[in-house]
Design an enzyme around this catalytic site. Structure first.
Site, PDB file in Angstrom:
ATOM      1  N   LYS A   1       9.997  99.770  84.391  1.00 50.84           N
ATOM      2  CA  LYS A   1      11.117 100.304  83.611  1.00 50.84           C
ATOM      3  C   LYS A   1      10.970 101.791  83.280  1.00 50.84           C
ATOM      4  O   LYS A   1      11.957 102.461  82.991  1.00 50.84           O
ATOM      5  CB  LYS A   1      11.299  99.494  82.325  1.00 50.84           C
ATOM      6  CG  LYS A   1      11.771  98.070  82.619  1.00 50.84           C
ATOM      7  CD  LYS A   1      13.113  97.815  82.040  1.00 50.84           C
ATOM      8  CE  LYS A   1      13.717  96.467  82.362  1.00 50.84           C
ATOM      9  NZ  LYS A   1      12.813  95.332  82.485  1.00 50.84           N
TER      10      LYS A   1
ATOM     11  N   SER B   1      14.660  93.614  75.646  1.00 49.45           N
ATOM     12  CA  SER B   1      13.714  92.564  75.283  1.00 49.45           C
ATOM     13  C   SER B   1      12.289  93.105  75.320  1.00 49.45           C
ATOM     14  O   SER B   1      11.344  92.373  75.137  1.00 49.45           O
ATOM     15  CB  SER B   1      13.857  91.372  76.217  1.00 49.45           C
ATOM     16  OG  SER B   1      13.492  91.744  77.520  1.00 49.45           O
TER      17      SER B   1
ATOM     18  N   GLU C   1      14.780  84.491  90.564  1.00 52.34           N
ATOM     19  CA  GLU C   1      15.074  84.262  89.149  1.00 52.34           C
ATOM     20  C   GLU C   1      14.304  83.039  88.657  1.00 52.34           C
ATOM     21  O   GLU C   1      13.925  82.178  89.457  1.00 52.34           O
ATOM     22  CB  GLU C   1      16.569  83.958  88.959  1.00 52.34           C
ATOM     23  CG  GLU C   1      17.481  85.157  89.129  1.00 52.34           C
ATOM     24  CD  GLU C   1      18.926  84.792  88.810  1.00 52.34           C
ATOM     25  OE1 GLU C   1      19.475  85.381  87.864  1.00 52.34           O
ATOM     26  OE2 GLU C   1      19.495  83.923  89.499  1.00 52.34           O
TER      27      GLU C   1
ATOM     28  N   GLY D   1      17.266  80.276  84.413  1.00 50.72           N
ATOM     29  CA  GLY D   1      18.183  81.411  84.236  1.00 50.72           C
ATOM     30  C   GLY D   1      18.699  81.927  85.565  1.00 50.72           C
ATOM     31  O   GLY D   1      18.528  83.098  85.882  1.00 50.72           O
TER      32      GLY D   1
ATOM     33  N   ASP E   1      21.581  82.754  86.747  1.00 46.52           N
ATOM     34  CA  ASP E   1      22.960  83.248  86.684  1.00 46.52           C
ATOM     35  C   ASP E   1      23.324  84.155  87.862  1.00 46.52           C
ATOM     36  O   ASP E   1      24.444  84.103  88.357  1.00 46.52           O
ATOM     37  CB  ASP E   1      23.207  83.984  85.364  1.00 46.52           C
ATOM     38  CG  ASP E   1      22.265  85.161  85.186  1.00 46.52           C
ATOM     39  OD1 ASP E   1      21.063  84.914  85.001  1.00 46.52           O
ATOM     40  OD2 ASP E   1      22.724  86.318  85.265  1.00 46.52           O
TER      41      ASP E   1
ATOM     42  N   SER F   1       6.397  93.231  88.913  1.00 43.90           N
ATOM     43  CA  SER F   1       7.221  94.127  88.093  1.00 43.90           C
ATOM     44  C   SER F   1       6.576  94.605  86.795  1.00 43.90           C
ATOM     45  O   SER F   1       6.959  95.637  86.262  1.00 43.90           O
ATOM     46  CB  SER F   1       8.568  93.468  87.804  1.00 43.90           C
ATOM     47  OG  SER F   1       8.375  92.258  87.095  1.00 43.90           O
TER      48      SER F   1
HETATM   49  C1  LIG Z   1      13.163  94.158  82.964  1.00 45.10           C
HETATM   50  C2  LIG Z   1      12.170  93.415  83.757  1.00 45.10           C
HETATM   51  C3  LIG Z   1      12.560  92.612  84.840  1.00 45.10           C
HETATM   52  C4  LIG Z   1      14.007  92.426  85.223  1.00 45.10           C
HETATM   53  O1  LIG Z   1      14.593  93.633  85.696  1.00 45.10           O
HETATM   54  P1  LIG Z   1      16.174  93.792  85.852  1.00 45.10           P
HETATM   55  O2  LIG Z   1      16.360  95.218  86.224  1.00 45.10           O
HETATM   56  O3  LIG Z   1      16.818  93.442  84.542  1.00 45.10           O
HETATM   57  O4  LIG Z   1      16.607  92.837  86.913  1.00 45.10           O
HETATM   58  C5  LIG Z   1      11.569  92.002  85.571  1.00 45.10           C
HETATM   59  N1  LIG Z   1      10.257  92.122  85.262  1.00 45.10           N
HETATM   60  C6  LIG Z   1       9.841  92.870  84.224  1.00 45.10           C
HETATM   61  C7  LIG Z   1       8.378  92.961  83.938  1.00 45.10           C
HETATM   62  C8  LIG Z   1      10.785  93.552  83.440  1.00 45.10           C
HETATM   63  O5  LIG Z   1      10.358  94.294  82.417  1.00 45.10           O
END
Ligand SMILES: *Cc1c(COP(=O)(O)O)cnc(C)c1O
Length: 288
Positions: A20, A45, A171, A175, A177, A271
């Site tokens: 992010k 979140s 996903e 969830g 969606d 991620s």
């Molecule tokens: C925010 C986040 C996601 C999801 O990312 P999106 O851009 O909302 O699809 C996945 N993994 C982590 C660790 C995140 O912080």
């Protein structure tokens, strides 16, 4: 294990512990001097909150973050430590977007949402850009999906550099969606999904992210919370690295055979890694 070649993009080692930072940094970097002097606001979140808080501090702009009361303690503390002002809300009864918009208007702050923003999406896409530059051609790129910011940026980069690369989203089962939205051809809204993947507890895709996903994402699959825990264990035990549940989505789908990958070159976006050790051990060793 998979009879494939896997290339992991380890965003758990990214600044703030998740991808992010890419989108937040890119979004604030586009501010006018006027916007920069007033500041940025967001709702999140957790990981996006930290990313905005740190990016704002680096670019010397004030930050206000609207966060759920039950966000992981490590995420609340980190956001506060980066010097942001925090406004708490109840995610089961209150609407974070409404709270964010109201504060933004009252104080002249620029709202940077966690995923549905072109500059955020573009920033997130640099994760795939770097992975492809480093790993070379890929047959498949696997990316977790919350609101779709990460995958829409990554799919844009991947399809531009490697038109034949398949881009698959993952996903949590509870969830799904976005999977439903792509199949039905409209943005499906769901209740807050009950899953350990707290970064993917989004209730719907965004207007911008849905349009890009519809054009560029080949398929979306799901994994269970139990498969996420197995994957966390694999990362810890075999790869010596801490990955948060949401960060395991893409790898879980590959390692549990949900996506066929044999003999392929596969990019897997890991991620993020923000999980406190107490929760980490409770998930791996559930109390009897
Ligand atoms: C925010 C986040 C996601 C999801 O990312 P999106 O851009 O909302 O699809 C996945 N993994 C982590 C660790 C995140 O912080």
């Amino acid at each position: 294990m998979t009879r494939a070649q896997l290339f992991f993009k380890a965003e758990n080692f990214q600044r703030v512990g998740a991808f992010k930072f890419r989108g937040a940094c890119n979004a604030i970097a586009q501010f006018t001097p006027e916007q920069r002097s007033r500041g940025v606001i967001t709702f999140s979140s957790g990981n996006h909150a930290q990313a905005i808080a740190l990016s704002a501090r680096l670019m010397e702009t004030p930050a206000v973050i609207v966060m759920p009361k039950d966000a992981p303690a490590i995420k609340l503390a980190a956001t506060r430590d980066y010097g942001a002002e925090i406004v708490l809300y109840d995610r089961y009864t209150e609407d974070r977007e409404a709270i964010g918009r109201k504060l933004a208007e009252a104080r002249g702050l620029t709202l940077i949402p966690p995923y549905d923003h072109p500059h955020v999406m573009a920033g997130q896409g640099t994760a795939a850009l770097e992975l492809i530059r480093e790993a070379g051609p890929l047959d498949v790129l696997v990316v977790c999906v919350g609101g779709g910011g990460l995958i829409s940026g990554c799919a844009t980069a991947a399809k531009h550099l490697l038109p034949k690369c398949r881009v698959i989203g993952v996903e949590p089962e509870a969830g799904n969606d976005v999977q439903r939205s792509l199949r039905e051809g409209r943005i499906v809204h769901i209740d807050v999904p009950q899953t350990i993947a707290d970064g993917a507890q989004t209730q719907h895709a965004g207007e911008h992210t849905f349009a890009v996903m519809r054009a560029l994402v080949d398929d979306v699959v799901t994994v269970s919370d139990a498969q996420l825990v197995e994957t966390m264990r694999f990362f810890a035990e075999r790869m010596k690295t801490v990955v948060e549940p949401t960060g395991c989505l893409a790898a879980a789908a590959v390692m549990h055979g949900v996506i066929p990958v044999a003999a392929k070159r596969v990019g897997v976006i890991v991620s993020g890694g923000n999980i406190d050790l107490q929760r980490f051990s409770a998930l791996l060793f559930p109390p009897a």
